[in-house]
Design an enzyme around this catalytic site. Structure first.
Site, PDB file in Angstrom:
ATOM      1  N   GLU A 290      -1.035  -8.690   4.585  1.00 31.96           N
ATOM      2  CA  GLU A 290      -0.850  -8.806   6.291  1.00 31.96           C
ATOM      3  C   GLU A 290      -2.242  -8.561   6.671  1.00 31.96           C
ATOM      4  O   GLU A 290      -2.119  -9.020   8.190  1.00 31.96           O
ATOM      5  CB  GLU A 290       0.209  -7.833   6.656  1.00 31.96           C
TER       6      GLU A 290
ATOM      7  N   HIS B 170      -3.691  -5.594   0.745  1.00 28.49           N
ATOM      8  CA  HIS B 170      -3.055  -5.704   2.267  1.00 28.49           C
ATOM      9  C   HIS B 170      -2.962  -7.205   2.604  1.00 28.49           C
ATOM     10  O   HIS B 170      -3.871  -7.963   3.137  1.00 28.49           O
ATOM     11  CB  HIS B 170      -3.707  -5.176   3.262  1.00 28.49           C
TER      12      HIS B 170
ATOM     13  N   CYS C 249       0.856  -1.123   0.088  1.00 25.13           N
ATOM     14  CA  CYS C 249      -0.084  -0.237  -0.111  1.00 25.13           C
ATOM     15  C   CYS C 249       0.720   1.213  -0.018  1.00 25.13           C
ATOM     16  O   CYS C 249       1.571   1.585  -1.182  1.00 25.13           O
ATOM     17  CB  CYS C 249      -1.195   0.053   1.278  1.00 25.13           C
TER      18      CYS C 249
END
Length: 349
Positions: A293, A291, A164
């Site tokens: 994660e 994302h 990002c």
């Protein structure tokens, strides 16, 4: 304050000082030197009180993978990044960017350099612009920039990942896609075609021709996006053609059938080539807008309960964790390959 007095503003170029409301963030010894802690909490919500020094990266086993995760200046996804690496079997270390810029931490003590998501410098001049310029132009006492060190880091065969805002920084630095090899910006990321911030789940397809170890063996994944400036713009037909020919457009937004699409909201930002991520020509530098994660566990997904009822044997790992497992296993494999000849020599002697 008198009218002629100047307000005392914080100097963003000095290392951050200890905060009473944030114990353990930094420790100052009797000589007034800053001693860094280990990575901030990835469990129990407590920071490590173990000091972090230049030599600390070499105290682990020979095959341990060390991931350096930068934070500060509005970055806010460092904890999820660290959790991902910990679950993947690596040793994550979170440090404030100033600690690297001031030479208290060397990126060369680590295997993977990571730029997390967030809003560095408030996106005031555009996402990633200020941070990229800081890395490109700010020189240390030796006259080197952090970009100089990153270029050497990559030349040494190590890896860089940006998610990002981190992806935006790598693009603005020219590290992605870096067709020329001169780290000159060749593409950009700008405001979503929708004209608004997008926070939704998307499906991604991996380019089967990609040479990046981050994506090895992955065909598709589902992960969330949360960005306002994720639209990749590729200027010039020649640049676009080279990116396609060299499979640097490693991730594409897809519809429910798994076909790359430019249709909103499956493609949340209107990116050229429906591109959600890029690698450089070596495959060592990898960045993406979504994302991974944020999807480390099945239970991160809003539809997990129905999916688990339909398939009780469904893995409890999230799709995003596979990226981190891939790169950790790849570095471990490199270590084992490099260690084998030496071990054989020791055995024969």
């Amino acid at each position: 304050m008198n009218d002629n007095e100047q307000p005392k503003l914080p100097d963003l170029n000095t290392p951050p000082r200890p905060q009473h409301d944030d114990p353990g963030h930094e420790i100052v010894n009797r000589e007034g030197q800053i001693v860094l802690p280990g990575y901030k909490s990835v469990d129990a919500g407590h920071e490590s009180t173990e000091p972090l020094s230049h030599s600390s990266a070499g105290t682990s086993s020979a095959l341990s993978v060390k991931a350096l995760i930068l934070t500060g200046f509005g970055i806010n996804c460092e904890e999820e990044f660290a959790a991902a690496y910990k679950l993947a079997g690596a040793e994550p270390t979170i440090v404030h960017l100033n600690q690297v810029l001031h030479g208290h931490v060397s990126i060369h003590d680590y295997d993977i350099l990571n730029f997390p998501g967030g809003f560095s410098f408030g996106d005031d001049l555009g996402s990633g612009v200020v941070l990229a310029n800081k890395l490109r132009y700010r020189k240390n006492a030796e006259g080197r920039t952090l970009l100089d060190d990153i270029k050497q880091f990559i030349a040494n065969g190590k890896f860089v990942m940006g998610i990002c805002n981190g992806f935006q920084v790598l693009v603005k630095l020219g590290l992605l896609p870096n067709l020329s090899g001169n780290v000159t910006p060749e593409v950009t990321l700008t405001h979503n075609a929708s004209g608004r911030y997008e926070d939704r789940w998307v499906r991604l397809k991996v380019n089967p021709k990609s040479n990046s170890p981050f994506l090895k063996g992955i065909e598709s994944m589902e992960v969330p996006v949360r960005h306002g400036e994720g639209r990749l713009i590729i200027k010039g037909e020649e640049t676009l053609a080279q990116i396609e020919a060299r499979a640097l457009n490693c991730l594409a937004y897809t519809d429910f059938d798994g076909s790359p699409t430019d249709v909103y909201p499956h493609n949340p930002n209107g990116a050229d080539l429906n591109c959600a991520g890029l690698t450089d020509t070596t495959g060592q530098v990898f960045g993406l807008m979504p994302h991974p994660e944020a999807f480390l566990s099945l239970y991160n997904h809003p539809d997990w309960a129905r999916r688990k009822r339909q398939n009780p044997n469904l893995s409890e790992e999230g799709d995003g964790l596979r990226l981190f497992r891939n790169i950790v296993e790849h570095v471990q494999s490199q270590r084992q390959t490099a260690a084998t000849p030496q071990e054989a020599t020791q055995f024969s002697s």
